[in-house]
Design a protein around this motif. Structure first.
Motif, PDB file in Angstrom:
ATOM      1  N   THR A 181     -25.150 -41.685  20.748  1.00 26.02           N
ATOM      2  CA  THR A 181     -25.583 -41.408  19.376  1.00 26.02           C
ATOM      3  C   THR A 181     -26.914 -42.107  19.159  1.00 26.02           C
ATOM      4  O   THR A 181     -27.406 -42.832  20.034  1.00 26.02           O
ATOM      5  CB  THR A 181     -24.572 -41.939  18.335  1.00 26.02           C
ATOM      6  OG1 THR A 181     -24.621 -43.371  18.349  1.00 26.02           O
ATOM      7  CG2 THR A 181     -23.160 -41.482  18.637  1.00 26.02           C
ATOM      8  N   ASP A 182     -27.468 -41.926  17.975  1.00 23.95           N
ATOM      9  CA  ASP A 182     -28.653 -42.699  17.638  1.00 23.95           C
ATOM     10  C   ASP A 182     -28.224 -44.078  17.141  1.00 23.95           C
ATOM     11  O   ASP A 182     -27.044 -44.389  17.058  1.00 23.95           O
ATOM     12  CB  ASP A 182     -29.513 -41.971  16.594  1.00 23.95           C
ATOM     13  CG  ASP A 182     -28.738 -41.697  15.299  1.00 23.95           C
ATOM     14  OD1 ASP A 182     -27.797 -42.459  14.987  1.00 23.95           O
ATOM     15  OD2 ASP A 182     -29.075 -40.732  14.596  1.00 23.95           O
ATOM     16  N   ARG A 184     -28.524 -45.476  14.122  1.00 21.97           N
ATOM     17  CA  ARG A 184     -28.636 -45.526  12.655  1.00 21.97           C
ATOM     18  C   ARG A 184     -27.823 -46.678  12.062  1.00 21.97           C
ATOM     19  O   ARG A 184     -28.107 -47.134  10.968  1.00 21.97           O
ATOM     20  CB  ARG A 184     -28.166 -44.203  12.051  1.00 21.97           C
ATOM     21  CG  ARG A 184     -26.667 -43.964  12.127  1.00 21.97           C
ATOM     22  CD  ARG A 184     -26.268 -42.603  11.608  1.00 21.97           C
ATOM     23  NE  ARG A 184     -26.719 -41.552  12.521  1.00 21.97           N
ATOM     24  CZ  ARG A 184     -26.502 -40.261  12.320  1.00 21.97           C
ATOM     25  NH1 ARG A 184     -25.864 -39.862  11.219  1.00 21.97           N
ATOM     26  NH2 ARG A 184     -26.914 -39.356  13.176  1.00 21.97           N
ATOM     27  N   LEU A 218     -16.246 -43.281  12.034  1.00 21.46           N
ATOM     28  CA  LEU A 218     -17.043 -42.114  12.389  1.00 21.46           C
ATOM     29  C   LEU A 218     -16.328 -41.276  13.436  1.00 21.46           C
ATOM     30  O   LEU A 218     -15.691 -41.818  14.353  1.00 21.46           O
ATOM     31  CB  LEU A 218     -18.412 -42.538  12.933  1.00 21.46           C
ATOM     32  CG  LEU A 218     -19.279 -43.404  12.005  1.00 21.46           C
ATOM     33  CD1 LEU A 218     -20.558 -43.824  12.705  1.00 21.46           C
ATOM     34  CD2 LEU A 218     -19.603 -42.643  10.729  1.00 21.46           C
ATOM     35  N   ALA A 220     -17.134 -37.734  15.918  1.00 19.25           N
ATOM     36  CA  ALA A 220     -18.121 -36.744  16.366  1.00 19.25           C
ATOM     37  C   ALA A 220     -17.468 -35.815  17.375  1.00 19.25           C
ATOM     38  O   ALA A 220     -16.633 -36.246  18.184  1.00 19.25           O
ATOM     39  CB  ALA A 220     -19.334 -37.427  16.992  1.00 19.25           C
ATOM     40  N   ARG A 223     -19.604 -32.381  22.976  1.00 18.95           N
ATOM     41  CA  ARG A 223     -19.976 -31.101  23.577  1.00 18.95           C
ATOM     42  C   ARG A 223     -19.599 -31.082  25.060  1.00 18.95           C
ATOM     43  O   ARG A 223     -19.275 -32.110  25.660  1.00 18.95           O
ATOM     44  CB  ARG A 223     -21.471 -30.867  23.415  1.00 18.95           C
ATOM     45  CG  ARG A 223     -21.966 -30.907  21.967  1.00 18.95           C
ATOM     46  CD  ARG A 223     -23.438 -30.540  21.898  1.00 18.95           C
ATOM     47  NE  ARG A 223     -23.970 -30.603  20.541  1.00 18.95           N
ATOM     48  CZ  ARG A 223     -24.671 -31.634  20.057  1.00 18.95           C
ATOM     49  NH1 ARG A 223     -24.911 -32.691  20.840  1.00 18.95           N
ATOM     50  NH2 ARG A 223     -25.131 -31.618  18.829  1.00 18.95           N
ATOM     51  N   THR A 227     -22.566 -34.785  25.365  1.00 15.67           N
ATOM     52  CA  THR A 227     -23.329 -35.305  24.227  1.00 15.67           C
ATOM     53  C   THR A 227     -22.498 -35.162  22.955  1.00 15.67           C
ATOM     54  O   THR A 227     -21.562 -34.371  22.880  1.00 15.67           O
ATOM     55  CB  THR A 227     -24.656 -34.552  24.061  1.00 15.67           C
ATOM     56  OG1 THR A 227     -24.379 -33.155  23.841  1.00 15.67           O
ATOM     57  CG2 THR A 227     -25.513 -34.711  25.317  1.00 15.67           C
ATOM     58  N   ALA A 229     -22.068 -34.343  18.904  1.00 17.34           N
ATOM     59  CA  ALA A 229     -22.617 -33.658  17.737  1.00 17.34           C
ATOM     60  C   ALA A 229     -22.835 -34.689  16.633  1.00 17.34           C
ATOM     61  O   ALA A 229     -22.547 -35.875  16.784  1.00 17.34           O
ATOM     62  CB  ALA A 229     -21.668 -32.556  17.289  1.00 17.34           C
ATOM     63  N   GLU A 230     -23.357 -34.237  15.510  1.00 14.15           N
ATOM     64  CA  GLU A 230     -23.634 -35.138  14.393  1.00 14.15           C
ATOM     65  C   GLU A 230     -22.369 -35.854  13.935  1.00 14.15           C
ATOM     66  O   GLU A 230     -21.361 -35.209  13.594  1.00 14.15           O
ATOM     67  CB  GLU A 230     -24.222 -34.356  13.226  1.00 14.15           C
ATOM     68  CG  GLU A 230     -24.600 -35.200  12.022  1.00 14.15           C
ATOM     69  CD  GLU A 230     -25.836 -36.070  12.262  1.00 14.15           C
ATOM     70  OE1 GLU A 230     -26.095 -36.950  11.419  1.00 14.15           O
ATOM     71  OE2 GLU A 230     -26.532 -35.864  13.283  1.00 14.15           O
ATOM     72  N   PRO A 231     -22.349 -37.187  13.910  1.00 16.04           N
ATOM     73  CA  PRO A 231     -21.147 -37.906  13.466  1.00 16.04           C
ATOM     74  C   PRO A 231     -20.906 -37.710  11.973  1.00 16.04           C
ATOM     75  O   PRO A 231     -21.841 -37.530  11.195  1.00 16.04           O
ATOM     76  CB  PRO A 231     -21.480 -39.377  13.773  1.00 16.04           C
ATOM     77  CG  PRO A 231     -22.645 -39.341  14.714  1.00 16.04           C
ATOM     78  CD  PRO A 231     -23.409 -38.111  14.371  1.00 16.04           C
ATOM     79  N   ARG A 232     -19.656 -37.763  11.597  1.00 16.49           N
ATOM     80  CA  ARG A 232     -19.290 -37.671  10.185  1.00 16.49           C
ATOM     81  C   ARG A 232     -18.377 -38.846   9.840  1.00 16.49           C
ATOM     82  O   ARG A 232     -17.552 -39.267  10.654  1.00 16.49           O
ATOM     83  CB  ARG A 232     -18.612 -36.338   9.880  1.00 16.49           C
ATOM     84  CG  ARG A 232     -17.407 -36.046  10.744  1.00 16.49           C
ATOM     85  CD  ARG A 232     -16.951 -34.585  10.593  1.00 16.49           C
ATOM     86  NE  ARG A 232     -15.744 -34.302  11.379  1.00 16.49           N
ATOM     87  CZ  ARG A 232     -15.744 -33.989  12.672  1.00 16.49           C
ATOM     88  NH1 ARG A 232     -16.903 -33.922  13.341  1.00 16.49           N
ATOM     89  NH2 ARG A 232     -14.619 -33.727  13.304  1.00 16.49           N
ATOM     90  N   THR A 233     -18.536 -39.361   8.627  1.00 17.27           N
ATOM     91  CA  THR A 233     -17.708 -40.467   8.165  1.00 17.27           C
ATOM     92  C   THR A 233     -16.418 -39.912   7.582  1.00 17.27           C
ATOM     93  O   THR A 233     -16.456 -39.080   6.667  1.00 17.27           O
ATOM     94  CB  THR A 233     -18.448 -41.298   7.103  1.00 17.27           C
ATOM     95  OG1 THR A 233     -19.650 -41.828   7.675  1.00 17.27           O
ATOM     96  CG2 THR A 233     -17.575 -42.443   6.611  1.00 17.27           C
TER      97      THR A 233
END
Length: 667
Positions: A181-182, A184, A218, A220, A223, A227, A229-233
């Motif tokens: 992930t990034d 952030r 979080l 995610a 894939r 990799t 995908a965009e993580p969600r809380t």
């Protein structure tokens, strides 16, 4: 015929528990895990420069260290570290990866081979560090937490979930490490992969919160190429602490949240066992586990209020069946047989075995295995061995005292105890008040030979789980918000004075002692009260302004925002509370013990504090130890520190312990 009981003054009782014996039993097994059918764990070696080794228990019941000196299985991620190894059983034998303390590189130990590095050494700052490794052999990767320094400052750092190739291609190439992930979020835990391999879950939080204040859970999608995908809380927030996350065998999300004021377990947001007790705790080390799901839907749990038990939770009924046995305290490290691979496959026979680490007031921490099919638990590793007659062990009392404003204060009281000695009639014993570290932590009720070192000589000990301690819900924990140096000091003093008032302790012979945050409480107690005749201050926080302004590591660099208050709003409070600023108020003798390689509470704190005392005639000693960081690990250091502490009490309380070197006090 029984032995003759002698009448001797408190503090002069002969004891078989010397400092070397206490040092040899310092530390405990940690980070249990299954490698195939075998249980493995890490274990301290105080006499080997304090390193931790990896221990393997074979099927025949024999246990052996896996890595010889100087290998040291320990990570420095967030400085307090965390889980530092993982392993799987291959057709050729066990394949293990581990973090080595000296260089903080991740290594692979192949079957029958020698360790080989998987990650490079960074030339920047504190380097590259790794925690919570998980072996995903089908992907040819190790998933873990990467901590990477971007500069030379203690807060020049980033953390991300990352994948390290198992083939060694990243050993000299940082770019070969794949970030999942990034960055952030400032802090993350290791990602847990769902049974079908399609989702990953982890925790994250940001300054100024600590993980027991508020975290985010979080999730995610993963894939096909590995990799995220965009993580969600999906849970958590600024005032909700998620302590741990995992997946049930059927793919449901399991986590421990304190949204009700207690860390309870949830399955996809449904509470499983709503109780006013804790099924989680403060995340001081990455990879701590208070629960572990079994393939049949049951969940192994470490839970309790004050003390912790090992139990099996049935999420269908909400019932918990606790393990029978002598253990009254379990550490937050659990493993179940056959941790899921990325395929989600269970081992033959399923997950019927649980490994844990338990202790009691009569036994030190040992590795315990529970066979859930028959409900029987037994010791399988690091077994407690009575190095002396257990008649010399202290006999603790679980007490609740009343503090200022009528608030409850939880404590463990250990009166002097020696089967061969009594004190003269009318004499009251000296007592030492122990303040635990953290301060978000607690003192467990377990056998500690350091406590026995004192009680068997006729010196009482009282461990105070002051307001701010864990194990009693969020409200109790939050008592210390903006009150550090007030509530902890008041609670310790209240216990000390109550013991004196009830005739348990000698009012003129009270001492205070603590390490880390407990060292702060000890120093603040000497500076702001007249309760204690002396004190022992161990690797402490002493100067709040300096500590918060780049004077400590990143993890706790903004901890004081909640413990003291926002610095931008109440800067004067930082000076007002600091023992360094009020060293002139200290009149009681003290000993100050410090590791010279401590990056959490650096030696400069002690130096500033002592400089303020330079012109004053306060008897004291400063012992600084080469090669020691935050928390002493070497046997010779532990011996010197214990004997120095006892010598201080002997001089101040007019005691006569035998065979103890005299500590030279500066005046």
């Amino acid at each position: 015929m029984g032995e003759t009981v002698r009448t001797l003054a408190y503090g002069s009782w002969p004891s078989p528990i010397d400092a070397a014996l206490a040092a040899a039993h310092d530390g405990r097994p940690e980070d249990v895990g299954f490698v195939g059918d075998e249980v493995w764990w890490t274990e301290p070696r105080p006499t080997e420069e304090g390193r931790r080794t990896l221990v393997r228990r074979r099927a025949d019941g024999s246990a052996e260290p896996v890595l010889p000196a100087p290998w040291n299985v320990r990570t420095r991620v967030i400085e307090y570290g965390g889980r530092a190894w993982a392993g799987v059983m291959t057709a050729d034998g066990p394949l293990v990866v581990f973090a080595n303390f000296a260089d903080q590189r991740l290594y692979a130990l192949p079957p029958g081979g020698e360790p080989r590095p998987l990650t490079p050494v960074s030339p920047v700052g504190g380097g590259l560090r790794w925690a919570e490794p998980q072996l995903l052999t089908e992907r040819g990767e190790v998933w873990c937490v990467l901590e990477e320094f971007t500069g030379d400052g203690p807060t020049d750092v980033r953390r991300v979930p990352a994948a390290v190739p198992l083939d060694g291609s990243a050993a000299d190439d940082r770019d070969a490490v794949r970030e999942l992930t990034d960055d952030r979020h400032r802090f993350v835990t290791g990602p847990r992969l769902s049974p079908d391999g399609r989702r990953a879950a982890w925790l994250a939080w940001d300054h100024p919160r600590m993980p027991w204040d508020g975290t985010e859970l979080l999730v995610a999608d993963v894939r096909n190429d590995g990799t995220f995908a965009e993580p969600r809380t999906v849970a958590g927030g600024p005032e909700e602490s998620i302590a741990q996350v995992d997946w049930a065998a059927d793919g449901a999300l399991l986590y421990a949240s304190d949204r009700t004021g207690w860390w309870n377990l949830y399955r996809d947001d449904v509470p499983l066992c709503p109780r006013e007790e804790e099924f989680g705790g403060p995340l001081w080390k990455l990879g701590q586990r208070w629960f572990a799901p079994l393939d049949n839907g049951l969940i192994a749990v470490v839970h309790g209020r004050g003390a912790t038990a090992l139990g099996i939770l049935d999420p269908e009924t909400g019932e918990v069946v606790d393990v029978a046995g002598p253990w009254t305290e379990f550490a937050p490290t659990l493993a179940v047989h056959g941790e899921r691979s990325e395929t989600g496959a269970a081992p033959p026979g399923g997950w019927g075995r649980v490994a844990a680490v338990g202790a009691s007031p009569r036994s030190a921490y040992e590795v315990v295995e529970l066979d859930t099919s028959i409900g029987r638990a037994r010791v399988i590793g690091a077994p407690h061995d009575d190095a002396v007659d257990p008649a010399y062990y202290p006999e603790p009392q679980i007490r609740t005292f009343t503090g200022p404003d009528g608030r409850e204060i939880h404590a463990h009281v250990y009166p002097p105890h020696n089967p061969g000695c009594v004190a003269p009639g009318g004499e009251l014993p000296p007592f030492v008040i122990w303040a635990h570290g953290g301060p978000t932590g607690r003192s467990p009720l377990v056998l500690d030979l350091e406590i026995a070192y004192f009680t068997s000589r006729g010196i009482g000990v009282a461990e105070v789980n002051y307001g701010g301690s864990t194990g009693h819900g969020r409200e109790y924990r939050n008592r210390l918000r903006e009150q550090w140096g007030v509530v902890d000091v008041e609670d310790c003093a209240a216990v000390a004075l109550a013991l004196a008032d009830e005739g348990t302790a000698d009012r003129e012979r009270l001492a205070v002692r603590g390490g880390s945050a407990g060292g702060w409480t000890a120093a603040a107690s000497l500076a702001t009260t007249d309760v204690y005749a002396c004190g022992t201050i161990i690797f402490p926080v002493l100067d709040l302004t300096g500590w918060s302004a780049g004077g400590t590591h990143d993890f706790e660099s903004q901890y004081l925002e909640t413990l003291i208050g926002p610095y931008a709003e109440v800067p004067g409070r930082y000076a007002e509370r600091s023992p360094t600023e009020h060293a002139d108020r200290i009149t009681a003798p003290f000993v100050l013990l410090q590791g010279l390689e401590d990056v959490i509470c650096p030696p400069v704190q002690c130096e500033r504090f002592l400089a303020r005392l330079a012109d004053r005639q306060v008897p004291h000693a400063y012992l600084a130890f080469e090669g020691e960081g935050h928390g002493f690990r070497r046997a010779e250091t532990l011996v010197r520190a214990l004997e120095a502490e006892l010598s201080l009490y002997a001089q101040v309380f007019n005691l006569n312990p035998r065979g103890i070197p005299t500590l030279e006090l500066n005046r």
